[in-house]
Scaffold this motif. Structure first.
Motif, PDB file in Angstrom:
ATOM      1  N   TYR A  21      -5.001  -1.702  -1.153  1.00  0.00           N
ATOM      2  CA  TYR A  21      -5.792  -1.429  -2.354  1.00  0.00           C
ATOM      3  C   TYR A  21      -6.097   0.064  -2.477  1.00  0.00           C
ATOM      4  O   TYR A  21      -6.111   0.607  -3.583  1.00  0.00           O
ATOM      5  CB  TYR A  21      -7.071  -2.265  -2.351  1.00  0.00           C
ATOM      6  CG  TYR A  21      -6.771  -3.736  -2.382  1.00  0.00           C
ATOM      7  CD1 TYR A  21      -6.319  -4.350  -3.547  1.00  0.00           C
ATOM      8  CD2 TYR A  21      -6.888  -4.508  -1.227  1.00  0.00           C
ATOM      9  CE1 TYR A  21      -6.010  -5.706  -3.576  1.00  0.00           C
ATOM     10  CE2 TYR A  21      -6.579  -5.860  -1.248  1.00  0.00           C
ATOM     11  CZ  TYR A  21      -6.141  -6.446  -2.419  1.00  0.00           C
ATOM     12  OH  TYR A  21      -5.828  -7.777  -2.445  1.00  0.00           O
ATOM     13  N   LEU A  22      -6.337   0.694  -1.344  1.00  0.00           N
ATOM     14  CA  LEU A  22      -6.514   2.151  -1.363  1.00  0.00           C
ATOM     15  C   LEU A  22      -5.255   2.833  -1.882  1.00  0.00           C
ATOM     16  O   LEU A  22      -5.320   3.740  -2.709  1.00  0.00           O
ATOM     17  CB  LEU A  22      -6.822   2.686   0.039  1.00  0.00           C
ATOM     18  CG  LEU A  22      -8.204   2.464   0.593  1.00  0.00           C
ATOM     19  CD1 LEU A  22      -8.299   3.041   2.004  1.00  0.00           C
ATOM     20  CD2 LEU A  22      -9.255   3.079  -0.294  1.00  0.00           C
ATOM     21  N   GLU A  23      -4.126   2.383  -1.390  1.00  0.00           N
ATOM     22  CA  GLU A  23      -2.854   2.962  -1.805  1.00  0.00           C
ATOM     23  C   GLU A  23      -2.626   2.785  -3.309  1.00  0.00           C
ATOM     24  O   GLU A  23      -2.220   3.724  -3.996  1.00  0.00           O
ATOM     25  CB  GLU A  23      -1.724   2.320  -1.002  1.00  0.00           C
ATOM     26  CG  GLU A  23      -0.416   3.042  -1.107  1.00  0.00           C
ATOM     27  CD  GLU A  23       0.584   2.491  -0.113  1.00  0.00           C
ATOM     28  OE1 GLU A  23       1.176   3.309   0.595  1.00  0.00           O
ATOM     29  OE2 GLU A  23       0.783   1.261  -0.062  1.00  0.00           O
ATOM     30  N   MET A  24      -2.922   1.608  -3.817  1.00  0.00           N
ATOM     31  CA  MET A  24      -2.775   1.370  -5.264  1.00  0.00           C
ATOM     32  C   MET A  24      -3.686   2.292  -6.061  1.00  0.00           C
ATOM     33  O   MET A  24      -3.286   2.839  -7.088  1.00  0.00           O
ATOM     34  CB  MET A  24      -3.094  -0.090  -5.606  1.00  0.00           C
ATOM     35  CG  MET A  24      -1.992  -1.048  -5.266  1.00  0.00           C
ATOM     36  SD  MET A  24      -2.261  -2.717  -5.935  1.00  0.00           S
ATOM     37  CE  MET A  24      -3.584  -3.303  -4.883  1.00  0.00           C
ATOM     38  N   GLY A  25      -4.916   2.462  -5.595  1.00  0.00           N
ATOM     39  CA  GLY A  25      -5.857   3.335  -6.290  1.00  0.00           C
ATOM     40  C   GLY A  25      -5.422   4.794  -6.276  1.00  0.00           C
ATOM     41  O   GLY A  25      -5.541   5.491  -7.283  1.00  0.00           O
ATOM     42  N   LEU A  26      -4.903   5.250  -5.151  1.00  0.00           N
ATOM     43  CA  LEU A  26      -4.441   6.638  -5.055  1.00  0.00           C
ATOM     44  C   LEU A  26      -3.211   6.872  -5.920  1.00  0.00           C
ATOM     45  O   LEU A  26      -2.990   7.988  -6.397  1.00  0.00           O
ATOM     46  CB  LEU A  26      -4.136   7.000  -3.597  1.00  0.00           C
ATOM     47  CG  LEU A  26      -5.332   7.071  -2.660  1.00  0.00           C
ATOM     48  CD1 LEU A  26      -4.864   7.276  -1.225  1.00  0.00           C
ATOM     49  CD2 LEU A  26      -6.296   8.174  -3.083  1.00  0.00           C
ATOM     50  N   GLN A  27      -2.414   5.857  -6.126  1.00  0.00           N
ATOM     51  CA  GLN A  27      -1.213   5.976  -6.957  1.00  0.00           C
ATOM     52  C   GLN A  27      -1.498   5.819  -8.440  1.00  0.00           C
ATOM     53  O   GLN A  27      -0.639   6.113  -9.264  1.00  0.00           O
ATOM     54  CB  GLN A  27      -0.187   4.917  -6.536  1.00  0.00           C
ATOM     55  CG  GLN A  27       0.371   5.135  -5.172  1.00  0.00           C
ATOM     56  CD  GLN A  27       1.217   3.964  -4.691  1.00  0.00           C
ATOM     57  OE1 GLN A  27       1.304   2.929  -5.331  1.00  0.00           O
ATOM     58  NE2 GLN A  27       1.834   4.142  -3.542  1.00  0.00           N
ATOM     59  N   TYR A  56      -3.652   5.224   9.257  1.00  0.00           N
ATOM     60  CA  TYR A  56      -3.466   5.174   7.805  1.00  0.00           C
ATOM     61  C   TYR A  56      -3.288   6.569   7.189  1.00  0.00           C
ATOM     62  O   TYR A  56      -3.017   6.679   5.999  1.00  0.00           O
ATOM     63  CB  TYR A  56      -4.651   4.452   7.159  1.00  0.00           C
ATOM     64  CG  TYR A  56      -4.891   3.121   7.808  1.00  0.00           C
ATOM     65  CD1 TYR A  56      -4.113   2.023   7.461  1.00  0.00           C
ATOM     66  CD2 TYR A  56      -5.844   2.965   8.810  1.00  0.00           C
ATOM     67  CE1 TYR A  56      -4.291   0.802   8.085  1.00  0.00           C
ATOM     68  CE2 TYR A  56      -6.026   1.746   9.439  1.00  0.00           C
ATOM     69  CZ  TYR A  56      -5.248   0.673   9.071  1.00  0.00           C
ATOM     70  OH  TYR A  56      -5.409  -0.536   9.699  1.00  0.00           O
ATOM     71  N   CYS A  57      -3.419   7.587   8.009  1.00  0.00           N
ATOM     72  CA  CYS A  57      -3.405   8.954   7.488  1.00  0.00           C
ATOM     73  C   CYS A  57      -2.060   9.381   6.927  1.00  0.00           C
ATOM     74  O   CYS A  57      -2.027  10.117   5.937  1.00  0.00           O
ATOM     75  CB  CYS A  57      -3.873   9.943   8.556  1.00  0.00           C
ATOM     76  SG  CYS A  57      -5.648   9.859   8.835  1.00  0.00           S
ATOM     77  N   ASP A  58      -0.963   8.949   7.517  1.00  0.00           N
ATOM     78  CA  ASP A  58       0.345   9.331   6.969  1.00  0.00           C
ATOM     79  C   ASP A  58       0.461   8.868   5.519  1.00  0.00           C
ATOM     80  O   ASP A  58       0.847   9.634   4.642  1.00  0.00           O
ATOM     81  CB  ASP A  58       1.492   8.752   7.793  1.00  0.00           C
ATOM     82  CG  ASP A  58       1.750   9.507   9.077  1.00  0.00           C
ATOM     83  OD1 ASP A  58       1.154  10.580   9.292  1.00  0.00           O
ATOM     84  OD2 ASP A  58       2.576   9.020   9.879  1.00  0.00           O
ATOM     85  N   GLY A  59       0.131   7.636   5.263  1.00  0.00           N
ATOM     86  CA  GLY A  59       0.214   7.106   3.902  1.00  0.00           C
ATOM     87  C   GLY A  59      -0.776   7.755   2.960  1.00  0.00           C
ATOM     88  O   GLY A  59      -0.433   8.079   1.815  1.00  0.00           O
ATOM     89  N   ILE A  60      -1.992   7.946   3.421  1.00  0.00           N
ATOM     90  CA  ILE A  60      -3.021   8.562   2.581  1.00  0.00           C
ATOM     91  C   ILE A  60      -2.640   9.996   2.249  1.00  0.00           C
ATOM     92  O   ILE A  60      -2.665  10.409   1.079  1.00  0.00           O
ATOM     93  CB  ILE A  60      -4.404   8.500   3.271  1.00  0.00           C
ATOM     94  CG1 ILE A  60      -4.891   7.052   3.344  1.00  0.00           C
ATOM     95  CG2 ILE A  60      -5.405   9.383   2.535  1.00  0.00           C
ATOM     96  CD1 ILE A  60      -6.103   6.846   4.238  1.00  0.00           C
ATOM     97  N   MET A  61      -2.260  10.771   3.264  1.00  0.00           N
ATOM     98  CA  MET A  61      -1.907  12.167   3.031  1.00  0.00           C
ATOM     99  C   MET A  61      -0.658  12.267   2.148  1.00  0.00           C
ATOM    100  O   MET A  61      -0.590  13.132   1.273  1.00  0.00           O
ATOM    101  CB  MET A  61      -1.686  12.906   4.346  1.00  0.00           C
ATOM    102  CG  MET A  61      -2.963  13.262   5.065  1.00  0.00           C
ATOM    103  SD  MET A  61      -4.027  14.404   4.160  1.00  0.00           S
ATOM    104  CE  MET A  61      -3.032  15.888   4.106  1.00  0.00           C
ATOM    105  N   THR A  62       0.303  11.396   2.360  1.00  0.00           N
ATOM    106  CA  THR A  62       1.508  11.409   1.524  1.00  0.00           C
ATOM    107  C   THR A  62       1.133  11.230   0.061  1.00  0.00           C
ATOM    108  O   THR A  62       1.610  11.961  -0.814  1.00  0.00           O
ATOM    109  CB  THR A  62       2.493  10.312   1.969  1.00  0.00           C
ATOM    110  OG1 THR A  62       2.910  10.590   3.307  1.00  0.00           O
ATOM    111  CG2 THR A  62       3.700  10.242   1.050  1.00  0.00           C
ATOM    112  N   GLN A  63       0.265  10.283  -0.219  1.00  0.00           N
ATOM    113  CA  GLN A  63      -0.108  10.035  -1.613  1.00  0.00           C
ATOM    114  C   GLN A  63      -0.964  11.166  -2.172  1.00  0.00           C
ATOM    115  O   GLN A  63      -0.773  11.579  -3.315  1.00  0.00           O
ATOM    116  CB  GLN A  63      -0.836   8.703  -1.757  1.00  0.00           C
ATOM    117  CG  GLN A  63      -0.963   8.269  -3.194  1.00  0.00           C
ATOM    118  CD  GLN A  63       0.370   8.208  -3.905  1.00  0.00           C
ATOM    119  OE1 GLN A  63       1.317   7.587  -3.431  1.00  0.00           O
ATOM    120  NE2 GLN A  63       0.481   8.852  -5.045  1.00  0.00           N
ATOM    121  N   LEU A  64      -1.897  11.691  -1.389  1.00  0.00           N
ATOM    122  CA  LEU A  64      -2.708  12.817  -1.869  1.00  0.00           C
ATOM    123  C   LEU A  64      -1.820  14.007  -2.192  1.00  0.00           C
ATOM    124  O   LEU A  64      -1.990  14.656  -3.232  1.00  0.00           O
ATOM    125  CB  LEU A  64      -3.762  13.208  -0.826  1.00  0.00           C
ATOM    126  CG  LEU A  64      -4.889  12.215  -0.578  1.00  0.00           C
ATOM    127  CD1 LEU A  64      -5.748  12.677   0.594  1.00  0.00           C
ATOM    128  CD2 LEU A  64      -5.729  12.019  -1.825  1.00  0.00           C
TER     129      LEU A  64
END
Length: 120
Positions: A21-27, A56-64
């Motif tokens: 859900y975090l990933e969807m929100g960041l996208q 989870y940082c790789d995915g979060i940082m990638t999206q940011l």
């Protein structure tokens, strides 16, 4: 300490499921308010979980980082994204080093924009 703050460190057990859900929100850059709120949630989770956010940082940082390459991204989302870099860095400490090469150009660019705006 408020009751919700006491339970936040235990939130790590829900992150695997919550992360999608975090990933969807960041996208969701088209709905910039939702994206901004999601960035705020990521910041809160980083402060609460500290090093437990690391998986989870790789995915979060990638999206940011990806968000900065999207021309349609509303400018009000960019500042919270930059602040999120700091929260992630504080949470994971020296493990943030692997993201520095990607984050520094964005930080430099933001500093230059701020300087130009201040001087003009």
């Amino acid at each position: 300490m408020p009751d919700f703050a006491k339970c936040m460190p235990d939130f790590a057990k829900y992150m695997l499921e919550f992360y999608k859900y975090l990933e969807m929100g960041l996208q969701n850059f088209e709905e910039y308010q939702a994206c901004t709120i999601t960035v705020g949630v990521v910041r809160d989770i980083c402060r609460a979980l500290e090093e437990k956010i690391l998986p989870y940082c790789d995915g979060i940082m990638t999206q940011l980082l990806k968000n900065f390459s999207i021309n349609q991204l509303h400018r009000s989302v960019k500042s919270p994204n930059i602040s999120c870099f700091g929260d992630i860095s504080l949470a994971i400490g020296e493990q943030f080093e692997k993201y520095l090469a990607y984050a520094m150009p964005i930080l430099k660019s933001a500093a230059e924009v701020s300087t130009h705006a201040f001087l003009n």
